[in-house]
Write a protein that holds these residues in place. Structure first.
Motif, short mmCIF file in Angstrom:
data_model
loop_
_atom_site.label_atom_id
_atom_site.label_comp_id
_atom_site.label_asym_id
_atom_site.label_seq_id
_atom_site.Cartn_x
_atom_site.Cartn_y
_atom_site.Cartn_z
N ASP A 181 15.04 2.25 -8.11
CA ASP A 181 14.13 1.15 -8.41
C ASP A 181 12.97 1.27 -7.45
O ASP A 181 13.11 1.05 -6.24
N VAL A 182 11.79 1.63 -7.95
CA VAL A 182 10.66 1.94 -7.07
C VAL A 182 10.11 0.72 -6.35
O VAL A 182 9.26 0.86 -5.45
N ARG B 244 11.99 -0.92 -4.49
CA ARG B 244 12.85 -0.95 -3.31
C ARG B 244 12.66 0.35 -2.52
O ARG B 244 13.05 1.42 -2.99
N GLN B 245 12.06 0.26 -1.35
CA GLN B 245 11.83 1.46 -0.54
C GLN B 245 13.15 2.14 -0.21
O GLN B 245 13.21 3.38 -0.14
N GLU B 246 14.21 1.36 -0.03
CA GLU B 246 15.51 1.97 0.29
C GLU B 246 16.01 2.84 -0.85
O GLU B 246 16.69 3.85 -0.61
N ASP B 247 15.68 2.49 -2.10
CA ASP B 247 16.06 3.33 -3.23
C ASP B 247 15.27 4.64 -3.23
O ASP B 247 15.81 5.71 -3.53
N ILE B 248 13.99 4.56 -2.91
CA ILE B 248 13.16 5.76 -2.83
C ILE B 248 13.67 6.68 -1.72
O ILE B 248 13.79 7.90 -1.91
N ASP B 249 13.99 6.10 -0.58
CA ASP B 249 14.52 6.89 0.53
C ASP B 249 15.86 7.51 0.16
O ASP B 249 16.16 8.66 0.53
N SER B 250 16.68 6.76 -0.57
CA SER B 250 17.99 7.26 -0.98
C SER B 250 17.84 8.42 -1.97
O SER B 250 18.60 9.40 -1.91
N LEU B 251 16.87 8.30 -2.86
CA LEU B 251 16.58 9.40 -3.80
C LEU B 251 16.24 10.67 -3.04
O LEU B 251 16.78 11.75 -3.31
#
Length: 277
Positions: free
Chosen positions: A71-72, A74-81
């Motif tokens: 989910d873009v 959410r920065q944590e999702d981008i970092d997790s990707l």
């Protein structure tokens, strides 16, 4: 030259390379059309989707493919990707950013009534997300990778049927030059957009008044039929490939000539005759 005439020619030069495609919602999505073309050309596609619910809904369509939730907003999702791709030492030959959102839940309003929340959410998801994702993935890109986003054919046409998204897409388009420049300090990664004309997609169908504009576009386009997702996807796939190595920081318009034909005599006549009546 090989004597085997049946051997496929990898004209695009993307066979065996890996691409990340963001934004598939269903089989009508531009992102899905691009991904299909990449796979048909021998490339591998990793899919990033918005939510667990979206991953489940795409289970059959994208069976046996790698799907990552991101989910873009959410920065944590981008970092997790980025971390997940880094864990497997994935090298990306390209990224497809086909992500856009605008909240029209209260219907279309005059542009000056756009709320701060609506505008900032739209620019976060639709424009800033490209910057955030590319920054997170900078170590995953091949030195000559290609990033392609999906824009619109003109950001200067004050179309009421598109709400407040044209200024958002203008920001997205402008960011291509700045990303190209900043990435050039350490790579040859390219950033381009396919500036698409009106398309018949599930997302566009939900925009109030869009269908009428789509039907009007078919009347203005010289060939008499609107642009389709395959045409947009074909341009995107070309931009992802080494065949487009000399193109960067550009928006390639794919509108089937609509922009040259606004004053078509038959269309003008229909409007003026209706006004007389």
């Amino acid at each position: 030259m090989s004597s085997d005439s049946s051997a496929p020619l990898d004209f695009l030069g993307i066979a065996g390379k890996t691409f990340l495609v963001m934004g598939v919602a269903n089989k009508k999505s531009v992102a899905f059309a691009i991904a299909k073309q990449i796979e048909q050309a021998g490339g591998e596609v990793i899919y990033a989707v918005r939510s667990e619910a979206r991953r489940e809904s795409l289970g059959k369509l994208l069976a046996n493919r790698r799907l990552i939730v991101c989910d873009v907003e959410r920065q944590e999702d981008i970092d997790s990707l980025a971390a997940e791709l880094g864990k497997d030492d994935v090298e990306l030959a390209g990224l497809v950013h086909s992500i856009a959102f605008a909240d029209y839940s209260e219907g279309m309003r005059p542009f000056h009534e756009t709320t701060r929340r609506q505008f900032l959410q739209a620019i976060d998801i639709s424009a800033y997300s490209l910057v955030a994702v590319c920054n997170a993935l900078k170590d995953r890109f091949a030195s000559d990778a290609s990033v392609v986003t999906i824009g619109i054919s003109t950001t200067r046409m004050a179309s009421e049927s598109y709400g407040f998204m044209a200024p958002i897409k203008a920001a997205l388009e402008s960011s291509l030059a700045f990303l190209t420049k900043s990435f050039s300090r350490f790579s040859q990664v390219r950033f381009n957009a396919v500036a698409a004309g009106l398309l018949k997609t599930s997302a566009s169908a939900g925009i109030p008044g869009y269908v009428d504009s789509y039907l009007y576009a078919e009347q203005v386009i010289p060939r008499g039929k609107a642009v389709n997702t395959t045409e947009v996807a074909s341009t995107a796939t070309f931009l992802l490939s080494p065949r487009s190595s000399g193109i960067t920081a550009q928006s390639i318009v794919v509108d089937a000539g609509m922009s040259i034909n606004y004053f078509d005599a038959d269309v003008v006549g229909a409007v003026t005759n209706a006004s007389v009546d």
